[in-house]
Design a protein around this motif. Structure first.
Motif, PDB file in Angstrom:
ATOM      1  N   GLN A  39       1.061  -1.888   0.248  1.00 22.46           N
ATOM      2  CA  GLN A  39       0.155   0.370  -0.011  1.00 22.46           C
ATOM      3  C   GLN A  39       0.871   1.376  -0.523  1.00 22.46           C
ATOM      4  N   LYS A  43      -3.222   5.310  -1.818  1.00 20.97           N
ATOM      5  CA  LYS A  43      -3.656   4.273  -2.951  1.00 20.97           C
ATOM      6  C   LYS A  43      -4.486   3.294  -1.720  1.00 20.97           C
ATOM      7  N   GLU A  44      -4.934   2.461  -2.679  1.00 19.44           N
ATOM      8  CA  GLU A  44      -4.967   0.960  -1.877  1.00 19.44           C
ATOM      9  C   GLU A  44      -4.271  -0.456  -1.948  1.00 19.44           C
ATOM     10  N   ARG A  45      -4.467  -1.068  -0.997  1.00 24.34           N
ATOM     11  CA  ARG A  45      -3.593  -1.802  -1.066  1.00 24.34           C
ATOM     12  C   ARG A  45      -3.867  -2.880  -1.979  1.00 24.34           C
ATOM     13  N   GLU A  46      -2.873  -3.090  -2.704  1.00 21.56           N
ATOM     14  CA  GLU A  46      -2.855  -3.995  -3.495  1.00 21.56           C
ATOM     15  C   GLU A  46      -2.280  -6.011  -4.166  1.00 21.56           C
ATOM     16  N   VAL A 106      -7.680 -10.596  -3.349  1.00 22.59           N
ATOM     17  CA  VAL A 106      -8.207  -8.963  -2.535  1.00 22.59           C
ATOM     18  C   VAL A 106      -8.213  -9.308  -1.847  1.00 22.59           C
ATOM     19  N   THR A 107      -7.820  -8.453  -0.877  1.00 27.96           N
ATOM     20  CA  THR A 107      -7.569  -8.123  -0.034  1.00 27.96           C
ATOM     21  C   THR A 107      -8.453  -9.014   1.383  1.00 27.96           C
ATOM     22  N   THR A 108      -9.620  -8.963   1.018  1.00 29.79           N
ATOM     23  CA  THR A 108     -10.832  -9.587   1.349  1.00 29.79           C
ATOM     24  C   THR A 108     -10.905 -10.813   1.818  1.00 29.79           C
ATOM     25  N   TRP A 113      -3.172 -10.268   8.257  1.00 29.05           N
ATOM     26  CA  TRP A 113      -2.084 -10.090   8.357  1.00 29.05           C
ATOM     27  C   TRP A 113      -1.290  -9.755   9.219  1.00 29.05           C
TER      28      TRP A 113
END
Length: 123
Positions: A39, A43-46, A106-108, A113
């Motif tokens: 991240q 920006k979004e976490r990728e 995808v993070t979800t 973590w």
């Protein structure tokens, strides 16, 4: 209690290399897919890379040919080797664990973590 602890971040010059490690505890490591995300500010976490419990890797297009992921189930560790680093690789890098047999990007989808490790690529 599940813990994922990243290490290996730091400041590196463009074109340099880094070896990021993630040590896992509190889970049956060989049953989890492991992923690396990043991240950057604003920006979004990728997704960066991941490896299934059977050792099948996957890479984001942005790091393909520059990154290698590996895991050691006996040591409960996953390593991301990144070469030819670019300024746009600058971000906080996170290790994540997913209990499925897939390799989600995808993070979800990830259950656990780490706290992250900062990687800064700058001259």
């Amino acid at each position: 209690q599940v813990q994922l602890v990243e290490s290996g971040g730091g400041l590196v010059q463009p074109g340099g290399s880094l070896r990021l490690s993630c040590a896992a505890s509190g889970l049956t490591f060989n049953r989890f897919t492991m992923g690396w995300f990043r991240q950057a500010p604003g920006k979004e976490r990728e997704f960066v890379s991941g490896v299934t419990s059977h050792g099948v890797p996957q890479y984001a297009d942005s790091v393909k040919d520059r990154a290698t992921i590996s895991r050691d189930n006996a040591e409960a560790t996953v390593v991301l080797q990144m070469n030819m680093l670019k300024p746009e690789d600058t971000a906080v890098y996170y290790c994540a664990a997913d209990r499925s047999f897939a390799l989600p990007t995808v993070t979800t989808a990830y259950d656990y973590w780490g706290q992250g490790t900062q990687v800064t690529v700058s001259s």
